[in-house]
Design an enzyme around this catalytic site. Structure first.
Site, PDB file in Angstrom:
ATOM      1  N   ALA A  42       8.345  50.087  -9.113  1.00  0.00           N
ATOM      2  CA  ALA A  42       7.270  50.050  -8.115  1.00  0.00           C
ATOM      3  C   ALA A  42       5.928  49.726  -8.765  1.00  0.00           C
ATOM      4  CB  ALA A  42       7.192  51.393  -7.383  1.00  0.00           C
ATOM      5  N   TYR A  43       5.696  50.298  -9.937  1.00  0.00           N
ATOM      6  CA  TYR A  43       4.451  50.019 -10.661  1.00  0.00           C
ATOM      7  C   TYR A  43       4.385  48.555 -11.069  1.00  0.00           C
ATOM      8  CZ  TYR A  43       0.887  50.393 -14.338  1.00  0.00           C
ATOM      9  OH  TYR A  43      -0.225  50.215 -15.119  1.00  0.00           O
ATOM     10  N   VAL A  44       5.492  48.031 -11.595  1.00  0.00           N
ATOM     11  CA  VAL A  44       5.547  46.615 -11.977  1.00  0.00           C
ATOM     12  C   VAL A  44       5.312  45.717 -10.767  1.00  0.00           C
ATOM     13  CG1 VAL A  44       7.138  44.797 -12.700  1.00  0.00           C
ATOM     14  CG2 VAL A  44       6.915  46.872 -14.070  1.00  0.00           C
ATOM     15  N   SER A  60       3.492  46.348  -8.202  1.00  0.00           N
ATOM     16  CA  SER A  60       2.068  46.349  -7.876  1.00  0.00           C
ATOM     17  C   SER A  60       1.276  45.494  -8.856  1.00  0.00           C
ATOM     18  CB  SER A  60       1.530  47.785  -7.845  1.00  0.00           C
ATOM     19  OG  SER A  60       1.413  48.346  -9.129  1.00  0.00           O
ATOM     20  N   LYS A  61       1.647  45.545 -10.129  1.00  0.00           N
ATOM     21  CA  LYS A  61       0.901  44.792 -11.130  1.00  0.00           C
ATOM     22  C   LYS A  61       1.251  43.306 -11.120  1.00  0.00           C
ATOM     23  CE  LYS A  61      -1.755  47.960 -12.803  1.00  0.00           C
ATOM     24  NZ  LYS A  61      -3.219  47.854 -12.655  1.00  0.00           N
TER      25      LYS A  61
END
Length: 245
Positions: free
Chosen positions: A153-155, A157-158
């Site tokens: 999920a973080y990837v 977003s980035k």
């Protein structure tokens, strides 16, 4: 009000960690700096006082990066105080880890609001206000290439941050404004180190060929280059990770 100066930077998430090092490095280069913070007012005030004691020029401003009105006000304060904006550095972001199968979708929405919408709102204001000869620098992560489990999920977003940034570089054709993404690897900030066992930190420190964790000042040097002499670098994602990936 302070006396207007030649070069002005707005650093989002500038009160601690990488953001603080970016602020201090830009002050060294003679910038006047607007230090944005989300929650740690005391840290922002201390940094402003420290800069003033050293003869530099800085002010603080708070606000949710995903709130259009709050960011418009922050940019306006920079212009009213220093006469304009030349560099915008958006280090603000949050990281919530969990497998794709198990991550709470409310947490997904919270992270994406800050990381994606926040980047879009800040980039939108920067596109409207940064002066010719300026630079816009957003932050991604090396994990978009390393693809560690639990970071999906973080990837996501980035990766969106990279897409926004690289598209904006093309949209600002003819404006003499560079737009780049900086993607750090593991960096020894309190936030990164918190909750990690010594063995895990040691393992991460050996992952890059340089066999150490990044330091906030390593990342700040890359920002200073993109904010200053790196005028021929535009529309790129720069990986500041010691060769990790």
């Amino acid at each position: 009000m302070n006396t207007p100066t030649d070069r002005v930077a707005l650093v989002l998430g500038g009160s601690g960690g990488i953001g603080r090092s970016v602020v201090e490095r830009l002050i060294e280069d003679g910038f006047s700096v607007v230090i944005h913070y989300a929650g740690n007012k005391e840290a922002a005030e201390h940094l402003v006082d420290s800069i003033a004691a050293g003869g530099g020029s800085a002010i603080k401003v708070s606000g949710d990066v995903a709130d259009m009105d709050a960011m418009s006000d922050a940019f306006q304060l920079a212009e009213d105080t220093f006469g304009g904006i030349d560099v915008v550095v958006n280090t603000a972001g949050i990281m919530i880890l969990g497998t794709i199968a198990d991550l709470d979708l409310d947490e997904l929405d919270r992270m994406h609001r800050t990381n994606i919408r926040g980047t879009f709102v800040v980039s939108q204001q920067a596109a409207r206000r940064v002066r010719a000869g300026g630079a816009i620098i957003n932050f991604s992560t090396t994990v978009t290439r390393a693809q560690f489990p639990g970071y999906g999920a973080y990837v996501a977003s980035k990766a969106a941050v990279e897409g926004i940034t690289l598209t904006l570089a093309r949209e600002l054709r003819g404006r003499d404004i560079t737009v780049n993404t900086l993607a750090p690897g593991p960096t020894a900030t309190p936030l990164f180190l918190r909750g990690k066992a010594d063995q895990q930190i040691d393992q991460l420190s050996k992952a890059a060929p340089l066999e150490r964790l990044g330091r906030p000042d390593d990342i700040a040097e890359a920002v200073a280059f993109l904010a200053g002499p790196g005028r021929w670098i535009n529309g790129q994602t720069i990986y500041a990770n010691g060769g990790l990936a």
